[in-house]
Design a protein around this motif. Sequence first.
Motif, PDB file in Angstrom:
ATOM      1  N   ARG A 198      38.949  42.903  40.339  1.00  0.00           N
ATOM      2  CA  ARG A 198      39.184  41.549  39.844  1.00  0.00           C
ATOM      3  C   ARG A 198      39.599  41.590  38.381  1.00  0.00           C
ATOM      4  O   ARG A 198      39.072  42.375  37.589  1.00  0.00           O
ATOM      5  CB  ARG A 198      37.921  40.682  39.952  1.00  0.00           C
ATOM      6  N   ASP A 199      40.520  40.691  38.051  1.00  0.00           N
ATOM      7  CA  ASP A 199      40.883  40.499  36.659  1.00  0.00           C
ATOM      8  C   ASP A 199      39.746  39.766  35.964  1.00  0.00           C
ATOM      9  O   ASP A 199      39.101  38.900  36.548  1.00  0.00           O
ATOM     10  CB  ASP A 199      42.171  39.680  36.569  1.00  0.00           C
ATOM     11  N   THR A 200      39.467  40.109  34.715  1.00  0.00           N
ATOM     12  CA  THR A 200      38.348  39.501  33.995  1.00  0.00           C
ATOM     13  C   THR A 200      38.642  38.073  33.551  1.00  0.00           C
ATOM     14  O   THR A 200      37.725  37.342  33.194  1.00  0.00           O
ATOM     15  CB  THR A 200      37.975  40.349  32.760  1.00  0.00           C
ATOM     16  N   HIS A 201      39.896  37.655  33.568  1.00  0.00           N
ATOM     17  CA  HIS A 201      40.222  36.266  33.230  1.00  0.00           C
ATOM     18  C   HIS A 201      39.815  35.346  34.370  1.00  0.00           C
ATOM     19  O   HIS A 201      39.803  35.736  35.539  1.00  0.00           O
ATOM     20  CB  HIS A 201      41.717  36.108  32.945  1.00  0.00           C
ATOM     21  N   GLU A 202      39.482  34.115  34.036  1.00  0.00           N
ATOM     22  CA  GLU A 202      38.961  33.166  35.019  1.00  0.00           C
ATOM     23  C   GLU A 202      39.920  32.972  36.188  1.00  0.00           C
ATOM     24  O   GLU A 202      39.506  32.897  37.334  1.00  0.00           O
ATOM     25  CB  GLU A 202      38.672  31.817  34.342  1.00  0.00           C
ATOM     26  N   LEU A 221      46.176  52.317  37.870  1.00  0.00           N
ATOM     27  CA  LEU A 221      47.038  51.401  37.123  1.00  0.00           C
ATOM     28  C   LEU A 221      46.393  50.017  37.028  1.00  0.00           C
ATOM     29  O   LEU A 221      46.419  49.379  35.962  1.00  0.00           O
ATOM     30  CB  LEU A 221      48.409  51.300  37.803  1.00  0.00           C
ATOM     31  N   HIS A 222      45.805  49.549  38.120  1.00  0.00           N
ATOM     32  CA  HIS A 222      45.100  48.264  38.087  1.00  0.00           C
ATOM     33  C   HIS A 222      43.963  48.295  37.056  1.00  0.00           C
ATOM     34  O   HIS A 222      43.730  47.311  36.341  1.00  0.00           O
ATOM     35  CB  HIS A 222      44.530  47.938  39.464  1.00  0.00           C
ATOM     36  N   LEU A 223      43.266  49.411  36.978  1.00  0.00           N
ATOM     37  CA  LEU A 223      42.138  49.517  36.038  1.00  0.00           C
ATOM     38  C   LEU A 223      42.631  49.510  34.590  1.00  0.00           C
ATOM     39  O   LEU A 223      41.990  48.922  33.713  1.00  0.00           O
ATOM     40  CB  LEU A 223      41.332  50.782  36.329  1.00  0.00           C
ATOM     41  N   THR A 224      43.760  50.144  34.340  1.00  0.00           N
ATOM     42  CA  THR A 224      44.284  50.171  32.965  1.00  0.00           C
ATOM     43  C   THR A 224      44.760  48.811  32.513  1.00  0.00           C
ATOM     44  O   THR A 224      44.850  48.548  31.306  1.00  0.00           O
ATOM     45  CB  THR A 224      45.446  51.188  32.837  1.00  0.00           C
ATOM     46  N   THR A 225      45.082  47.907  33.463  1.00  0.00           N
ATOM     47  CA  THR A 225      45.517  46.560  33.084  1.00  0.00           C
ATOM     48  C   THR A 225      44.334  45.617  32.859  1.00  0.00           C
ATOM     49  O   THR A 225      44.539  44.440  32.584  1.00  0.00           O
ATOM     50  CB  THR A 225      46.439  45.959  34.162  1.00  0.00           C
ATOM     51  N   GLY A 226      43.114  46.128  33.005  1.00  0.00           N
ATOM     52  CA  GLY A 226      41.940  45.316  32.685  1.00  0.00           C
ATOM     53  C   GLY A 226      41.118  44.850  33.864  1.00  0.00           C
ATOM     54  O   GLY A 226      40.107  44.161  33.683  1.00  0.00           O
ATOM     55  N   LYS A 227      41.525  45.187  35.062  1.00  0.00           N
ATOM     56  CA  LYS A 227      40.710  44.798  36.219  1.00  0.00           C
ATOM     57  C   LYS A 227      39.431  45.629  36.264  1.00  0.00           C
ATOM     58  O   LYS A 227      39.398  46.767  35.775  1.00  0.00           O
ATOM     59  CB  LYS A 227      41.495  44.962  37.517  1.00  0.00           C
ATOM     60  N   VAL A 228      38.392  45.042  36.866  1.00  0.00           N
ATOM     61  CA  VAL A 228      37.119  45.743  37.016  1.00  0.00           C
ATOM     62  C   VAL A 228      36.764  45.802  38.496  1.00  0.00           C
ATOM     63  O   VAL A 228      37.228  44.994  39.298  1.00  0.00           O
ATOM     64  CB  VAL A 228      35.981  45.049  36.226  1.00  0.00           C
ATOM     65  N   VAL A 229      35.926  46.760  38.841  1.00  0.00           N
ATOM     66  CA  VAL A 229      35.505  46.938  40.237  1.00  0.00           C
ATOM     67  C   VAL A 229      34.309  46.037  40.505  1.00  0.00           C
ATOM     68  O   VAL A 229      33.270  46.155  39.852  1.00  0.00           O
ATOM     69  CB  VAL A 229      35.137  48.407  40.508  1.00  0.00           C
ATOM     70  N   THR A 230      34.456  45.123  41.446  1.00  0.00           N
ATOM     71  CA  THR A 230      33.365  44.196  41.776  1.00  0.00           C
ATOM     72  C   THR A 230      32.708  44.517  43.111  1.00  0.00           C
ATOM     73  O   THR A 230      31.634  44.005  43.412  1.00  0.00           O
ATOM     74  CB  THR A 230      33.871  42.745  41.793  1.00  0.00           C
TER      75      THR A 230
END
Length: 306
Positions: A198-202, A221-230
Motif C-alpha cells: 500500500r502507498d502511505t498516502h491516504e 520497485l514498488h518498495l522504492t516508490t514508498g509502498k509498504v507491506v501490509t
Amino acid sequence: MWFKNLLIYRLTQDLPVDAEALETALATKLARPCASQELTTYGFVAPFGKGEDAPLVHVSGDFLLIAARKEERILPGSVVRDAVKEKVEEIEAEQMRKVYKKERDQIKDEIIQAFLPRAFIRRSSTFAAIAPKQGLILVNSASPKRAEDLLSTLREVIGTLPVRPLTVKTAPTAIMTDWVTTQKPADDFFVLDECELRDTHEDGGIVRCKRQDLTGEEIQLHLTTGKVVTQLSLAWQDKLSFMLDDKMTVKRLKFEDLLQDQAEQDGGEEALGQLDASFTLMMLTFGDFLPALIEALGGEETPQGI
C-alpha cells in the motif's frame, strides 16, 4: 481442531476462575434457537461433542477450549425494501396522502416482525483457547467483532475479564517491509509468495500479489516508490504457514502435514481423541510460535498503567 485464524489477547491479570467454575459460568448463558420474533441469540456450546453431557469447557493439560454460537434470522434487505415500497405506494394511492419517514419506519418495523418467523436461520461458531499460564486468550477468527462478541459474553458470565489485544513495539508494516526489502526475515521465518503493498498516502494505490517472487525487481520497485507491506505470507520452521497483516492478525493458518500426522497418531481411533490430540499439539506449537513471532516484531508492548 486446528485454528484457521488467530486474534491474540493478553490477560492483564490472572483469570479469576478455574475450569470447573468456568463450566458453571458458561452454563448460565447457553446457546439457544431464536424465538419467532428474535433477530439473534448468542451463547456458549460444547466445543467437542453434542448433547447435554458434553462439557462446555474442554480441558487439555494447561489449556482450556471454549466455543460460542450465534444464531440469527436473515432477512434480505432488498425483500424488506420492496415490501415497504409496496405498502407505502398502496397507502398513498388509497388515502391520497404522502407517507413520511416516521410512518415509513413504523411500516418497516411491522414488515420485519411479520417476516421474521419465515426468515432463514444462520448459525456460526467461534472458538477460543485460554492459556492461563501464558496469560493469553487466542480466538479462532480474523474478525475483531466476532472475537469481541465472545469476549464480552465471557466477561458477562464470569463477572470480569482483564484482557486486551496483544500489541508489539514495532509496527508490523515496518518489519514486513524490511523483510521483503532485505530478503532477510527473522530466524525460523520464511517469506512466501503473497503480499499486499500500500502507498502511505491516504488515496494511494494498493498492489496485491499472489504466486509472485517477492524478491523480484517488480516488487522491489514498488518498495522504492514508498509502498509498504501490509500483508505478507510467511512460514515458521517446518510447522505452519500463515498470512500476517498490519494489525497483527494471523490469517489462513495452515499446520503442516508433520503436525497433523502426529496428532492423528496421538489421538487414537476415536474422533474425540483426535480432536483432543490436535488441540493439544496446536497449543504446544503456539507456545513456541507466538513468542518467536512477538520477538520478531520487536517484543511485546505493555501500555502504561497496566
